[in-house]
Write an enzyme that holds these catalytic residues in place. Structure first.
Site: not given
Ligand code: PGA
Length: 229
Positions: A128, A69, A130, A135
């Site tokens: 959330n 991403d 995702h 999303e």
């Molecule tokens: P994080 O992010 O590893 O910093 O918890 C995961 C994500 O948002 O996909």
């Protein structure tokens, strides 16, 4: 498909177990094509892999790293670039020479098709649900595309950039790309991920929790006890 859940005591153990999982696959197929998540969770694992490369016990020179991403509207040298983060944490320390960047959905999709798709997707779990920046709601066939980030993602991403604003628009590898990987590794750490991991693994498969669709893949979940008591 199959879901294998491995619970480890803490984030340190998670890093070692994740590195073992991926190193095993790189050794078996040196030209592995890997979708590479940034975010906090996989950083320990990437550090372990880099140490193995430096020690000469792992060779990643034929691996292809595929970007998961990216924020939109940034200059290439912007410190918030997710490509830059992937390069600093994974590509350069592992001596990887082949990268598929995510700058334009059509070019990305064509390059991945030419490569024959992903062997492995390494993923974190959004607060959330995702995957990348797919999303909620995101259906299993959602393509690589531009998206608007949700308030939850903006909030969690704020922690990465030390006071800099988080861009509100992004590009994400599609659910279609992620779910077509031959194998997926989902890394989950911390009490703040407990409820969403439960929803992803035990709840209905729904676009409201995009990670719930990973159960359609050959999935390995690597979680620490805080995330999966
Ligand atoms: P994080 O992010 O590893 O910093 O918890 C995961 C994500 O948002 O996909």
């Amino acid at each position: 498909m199959s879901t294998h859940i491995q619970i480890v005591p803490d984030s340190l153990a998670l890093a070692g177990a994740g590195a073992d999982w991926l190193a095993h696959r790189i050794t078996r197929k040196p030209d592995l094509t890997i979708l590479v998540a940034t975010g906090q969770t996989p950083m320990g694992m990437y550090g372990h892999l880099a140490a193995r490369v430096q020690a000469g016990t792992l060779d990643c020179s034929r691996v292809t790293a595929v970007q998961l991403d990216e924020y939109m509207g940034l200059e290439p040298d912007d410190p918030r670039s997710l490509r830059g983060w992937m390069e600093r944490a994974f590509v350069f320390p592992l001596g990887i020479r082949n990268v598929v960047p995510l700058d334009d959905p059509a070019t990305f999709t064509a390059r991945l098709r030419d490569l024959g798709g992903l062997d492995v997707a390494v993923l974190g779990l959004g607060p959330n649900g995702h995957l990348g920046f797919n999303e909620p709601p995101s259906s299993p066939d959602a393509p690589t595309r531009e998206v608007t980030l949700t308030p939850e993602s903006l909030e969690s991403n704020r922690g990465y950039w030390d006071g800099l604003a988080v861009p509100t628009q992004a590009i994400t590898a599609g659910m279609d790309v992620i779910l077509a990987a031959h194998e997926t590794l989902l890394l989950v750490s911390g009490t703040h991920k407990q409820a969403i991991l439960g929803a992803a693994l035990d709840g209905p498969q729904t676009p409201d929790v995009p990670a719930s669709f990973l159960r359609r893949t050959a999935l390995t979940v690597l979680a620490d006890r805080e995330a999966r008591p």
